[in-house]
Write a protein that holds these residues in place. Structure first.
Motif, PDB file in Angstrom:
ATOM      1  N   ILE A   1      -3.680   6.452   2.972  1.00 52.68           N
ATOM      2  CA  ILE A   1      -4.037   5.038   2.791  1.00 52.68           C
ATOM      3  C   ILE A   1      -5.032   4.554   3.840  1.00 52.68           C
ATOM      4  O   ILE A   1      -5.384   3.388   3.864  1.00 52.68           O
ATOM      5  CB  ILE A   1      -2.799   4.119   2.744  1.00 52.68           C
ATOM      6  CG1 ILE A   1      -2.065   4.096   4.085  1.00 52.68           C
ATOM      7  CG2 ILE A   1      -1.888   4.499   1.596  1.00 52.68           C
ATOM      8  CD1 ILE A   1      -0.923   3.094   4.135  1.00 52.68           C
ATOM      9  N   GLY A   2      -5.468   5.444   4.729  1.00 51.44           N
ATOM     10  CA  GLY A   2      -6.456   5.065   5.731  1.00 51.44           C
ATOM     11  C   GLY A   2      -5.900   4.144   6.791  1.00 51.44           C
ATOM     12  O   GLY A   2      -6.554   3.189   7.192  1.00 51.44           O
ATOM     13  N   SER A   3      -4.673   4.409   7.239  1.00 53.40           N
ATOM     14  CA  SER A   3      -4.035   3.580   8.251  1.00 53.40           C
ATOM     15  C   SER A   3      -3.541   4.472   9.384  1.00 53.40           C
ATOM     16  O   SER A   3      -3.795   5.671   9.394  1.00 53.40           O
ATOM     17  CB  SER A   3      -2.873   2.808   7.625  1.00 53.40           C
ATOM     18  OG  SER A   3      -2.358   1.882   8.562  1.00 53.40           O
ATOM     19  N   ASN A   4      -2.800   3.871  10.324  1.00 51.30           N
ATOM     20  CA  ASN A   4      -2.259   4.701  11.399  1.00 51.30           C
ATOM     21  C   ASN A   4      -0.751   4.877  11.225  1.00 51.30           C
ATOM     22  O   ASN A   4      -0.084   4.027  10.629  1.00 51.30           O
ATOM     23  CB  ASN A   4      -2.632   4.150  12.788  1.00 51.30           C
ATOM     24  CG  ASN A   4      -1.959   2.841  13.102  1.00 51.30           C
ATOM     25  OD1 ASN A   4      -0.739   2.738  13.056  1.00 51.30           O
ATOM     26  ND2 ASN A   4      -2.747   1.841  13.450  1.00 51.30           N
ATOM     27  N   PRO A   5      -0.212   5.985  11.739  1.00 48.36           N
ATOM     28  CA  PRO A   5       1.210   6.301  11.525  1.00 48.36           C
ATOM     29  C   PRO A   5       2.189   5.246  12.017  1.00 48.36           C
ATOM     30  O   PRO A   5       3.226   5.040  11.392  1.00 48.36           O
ATOM     31  CB  PRO A   5       1.397   7.622  12.276  1.00 48.36           C
ATOM     32  CG  PRO A   5       0.040   8.250  12.256  1.00 48.36           C
ATOM     33  CD  PRO A   5      -0.922   7.093  12.380  1.00 48.36           C
TER      34      PRO A   5
ATOM     35  N   LEU B   1       7.628   1.546   6.459  1.00 46.42           N
ATOM     36  CA  LEU B   1       8.698   2.366   5.891  1.00 46.42           C
ATOM     37  C   LEU B   1      10.076   1.844   6.292  1.00 46.42           C
ATOM     38  O   LEU B   1      10.998   1.828   5.477  1.00 46.42           O
ATOM     39  CB  LEU B   1       8.536   3.830   6.315  1.00 46.42           C
ATOM     40  CG  LEU B   1       7.400   4.574   5.610  1.00 46.42           C
ATOM     41  CD1 LEU B   1       7.107   5.889   6.323  1.00 46.42           C
ATOM     42  CD2 LEU B   1       7.722   4.815   4.146  1.00 46.42           C
ATOM     43  N   LYS B   2      10.216   1.395   7.543  1.00 45.27           N
ATOM     44  CA  LYS B   2      11.496   0.821   7.989  1.00 45.27           C
ATOM     45  C   LYS B   2      11.868  -0.382   7.139  1.00 45.27           C
ATOM     46  O   LYS B   2      13.016  -0.534   6.731  1.00 45.27           O
ATOM     47  CB  LYS B   2      11.428   0.419   9.465  1.00 45.27           C
ATOM     48  CG  LYS B   2      11.468   1.584  10.415  1.00 45.27           C
ATOM     49  CD  LYS B   2      11.345   1.109  11.856  1.00 45.27           C
ATOM     50  CE  LYS B   2      11.069   2.281  12.769  1.00 45.27           C
ATOM     51  NZ  LYS B   2      10.703   1.853  14.125  1.00 45.27           N
ATOM     52  N   ARG B   3      10.885  -1.246   6.876  1.00 42.67           N
ATOM     53  CA  ARG B   3      11.143  -2.428   6.038  1.00 42.67           C
ATOM     54  C   ARG B   3      11.505  -2.022   4.611  1.00 42.67           C
ATOM     55  O   ARG B   3      12.396  -2.604   3.987  1.00 42.67           O
ATOM     56  CB  ARG B   3       9.930  -3.361   6.049  1.00 42.67           C
ATOM     57  CG  ARG B   3       9.712  -4.036   7.389  1.00 42.67           C
ATOM     58  CD  ARG B   3       8.791  -5.239   7.322  1.00 42.67           C
ATOM     59  NE  ARG B   3       7.461  -4.958   6.802  1.00 42.67           N
ATOM     60  CZ  ARG B   3       6.438  -4.546   7.543  1.00 42.67           C
ATOM     61  NH1 ARG B   3       6.582  -4.340   8.828  1.00 42.67           N
ATOM     62  NH2 ARG B   3       5.267  -4.351   6.991  1.00 42.67           N
TER      63      ARG B   3
ATOM     64  N   SER C   1       2.774  10.793   8.439  1.00 46.42           N
ATOM     65  CA  SER C   1       1.372  11.160   8.683  1.00 46.42           C
ATOM     66  C   SER C   1       0.589  11.310   7.388  1.00 46.42           C
ATOM     67  O   SER C   1      -0.572  10.892   7.298  1.00 46.42           O
ATOM     68  CB  SER C   1       1.288  12.465   9.465  1.00 46.42           C
ATOM     69  OG  SER C   1       1.872  12.301  10.730  1.00 46.42           O
ATOM     70  N   GLU C   2       1.199  11.922   6.387  1.00 50.19           N
ATOM     71  CA  GLU C   2       0.524  12.083   5.091  1.00 50.19           C
ATOM     72  C   GLU C   2       0.234  10.725   4.463  1.00 50.19           C
ATOM     73  O   GLU C   2      -0.847  10.506   3.902  1.00 50.19           O
ATOM     74  CB  GLU C   2       1.388  12.911   4.139  1.00 50.19           C
ATOM     75  CG  GLU C   2       1.500  14.360   4.517  1.00 50.19           C
ATOM     76  CD  GLU C   2       2.563  15.102   3.714  1.00 50.19           C
ATOM     77  OE1 GLU C   2       2.407  16.328   3.598  1.00 50.19           O
ATOM     78  OE2 GLU C   2       3.528  14.481   3.225  1.00 50.19           O
ATOM     79  N   ILE C   3       1.207   9.818   4.538  1.00 54.27           N
ATOM     80  CA  ILE C   3       1.018   8.472   3.981  1.00 54.27           C
ATOM     81  C   ILE C   3      -0.116   7.768   4.721  1.00 54.27           C
ATOM     82  O   ILE C   3      -1.016   7.205   4.101  1.00 54.27           O
ATOM     83  CB  ILE C   3       2.324   7.656   4.061  1.00 54.27           C
ATOM     84  CG1 ILE C   3       3.404   8.283   3.175  1.00 54.27           C
ATOM     85  CG2 ILE C   3       2.074   6.199   3.662  1.00 54.27           C
ATOM     86  CD1 ILE C   3       4.799   7.726   3.404  1.00 54.27           C
ATOM     87  N   ALA C   4      -0.070   7.816   6.055  1.00 48.63           N
ATOM     88  CA  ALA C   4      -1.098   7.142   6.861  1.00 48.63           C
ATOM     89  C   ALA C   4      -2.490   7.664   6.528  1.00 48.63           C
ATOM     90  O   ALA C   4      -3.435   6.887   6.340  1.00 48.63           O
ATOM     91  CB  ALA C   4      -0.800   7.334   8.347  1.00 48.63           C
TER      92      ALA C   4
ATOM     93  N   ARG D   1       0.834  -1.209   0.000  1.00 45.19           N
ATOM     94  CA  ARG D   1       0.000   0.000   0.000  1.00 45.19           C
ATOM     95  C   ARG D   1       0.867   1.257   0.000  1.00 45.19           C
ATOM     96  O   ARG D   1       0.606   2.203  -0.744  1.00 45.19           O
ATOM     97  CB  ARG D   1      -0.928  -0.017   1.210  1.00 45.19           C
ATOM     98  CG  ARG D   1      -1.956  -1.131   1.146  1.00 45.19           C
ATOM     99  CD  ARG D   1      -2.626  -1.385   2.468  1.00 45.19           C
ATOM    100  NE  ARG D   1      -3.384  -0.231   2.932  1.00 45.19           N
ATOM    101  CZ  ARG D   1      -3.898  -0.136   4.152  1.00 45.19           C
ATOM    102  NH1 ARG D   1      -3.730  -1.111   5.024  1.00 45.19           N
ATOM    103  NH2 ARG D   1      -4.578   0.934   4.505  1.00 45.19           N
ATOM    104  N   VAL D   2       1.917   1.251   0.835  1.00 42.77           N
ATOM    105  CA  VAL D   2       2.812   2.410   0.919  1.00 42.77           C
ATOM    106  C   VAL D   2       3.551   2.599  -0.409  1.00 42.77           C
ATOM    107  O   VAL D   2       3.622   3.719  -0.928  1.00 42.77           O
ATOM    108  CB  VAL D   2       3.807   2.263   2.097  1.00 42.77           C
ATOM    109  CG1 VAL D   2       4.873   3.349   2.062  1.00 42.77           C
ATOM    110  CG2 VAL D   2       3.062   2.294   3.431  1.00 42.77           C
ATOM    111  N   LEU D   3       4.089   1.522  -0.973  1.00 44.80           N
ATOM    112  CA  LEU D   3       4.796   1.614  -2.260  1.00 44.80           C
ATOM    113  C   LEU D   3       3.888   2.119  -3.373  1.00 44.80           C
ATOM    114  O   LEU D   3       4.290   2.974  -4.170  1.00 44.80           O
ATOM    115  CB  LEU D   3       5.359   0.247  -2.663  1.00 44.80           C
ATOM    116  CG  LEU D   3       6.716  -0.140  -2.107  1.00 44.80           C
ATOM    117  CD1 LEU D   3       7.083  -1.549  -2.552  1.00 44.80           C
ATOM    118  CD2 LEU D   3       7.785   0.849  -2.511  1.00 44.80           C
ATOM    119  N   THR D   4       2.673   1.605  -3.434  1.00 42.23           N
ATOM    120  CA  THR D   4       1.729   2.030  -4.468  1.00 42.23           C
ATOM    121  C   THR D   4       1.426   3.511  -4.344  1.00 42.23           C
ATOM    122  O   THR D   4       1.450   4.251  -5.334  1.00 42.23           O
ATOM    123  CB  THR D   4       0.423   1.204  -4.390  1.00 42.23           C
ATOM    124  OG1 THR D   4       0.741  -0.170  -4.561  1.00 42.23           O
ATOM    125  CG2 THR D   4      -0.572   1.642  -5.454  1.00 42.23           C
TER     126      THR D   4
END
Length: 82
Positions: A46-50, A57-59, A40-43, A25-28
């Motif tokens: 994509i409707g997720s939590n930070p 992101l660490k992975r 925060s913007e990413i979260a 989801r993050v990559l897309t």
């Protein structure tokens, strides 16, 4: 559990980034946006939590797929590696 809210009519979120593994989801999202984003913007996008986004992101940084950008006095931003 309450489950995840999927908002099909919301222009800020689409099914590709609302479901599936967090790293996907993050990559897309980062590839679609094409510019650096904060955790925060990413979260929010994509409707997720930070905290879940931060773990993804660490992975992604470890695997070399995403870069971290630190600007003095600003929040850290992340972008997909070309």
């Amino acid at each position: 559990g309450s489950g995840r809210l999927i908002r099909f009519g919301d222009s800020d979120i689409d099914i590709e980034i609302a479901t599936g593994p967090m790293v996907d989801r993050v990559l897309t999202l980062l590839s679609k946006v094409g510019e650096p984003m904060t955790t925060s913007e990413i979260a929010r996008s994509i409707g997720s939590n930070p905290s879940q986004v931060a773990n993804a992101l660490k992975r992604l940084i470890s695997s070399g797929e995403v870069s971290s950008i630190a600007v003095a006095g600003c929040y850290r931003e992340y972008m997909i590696n070309a």
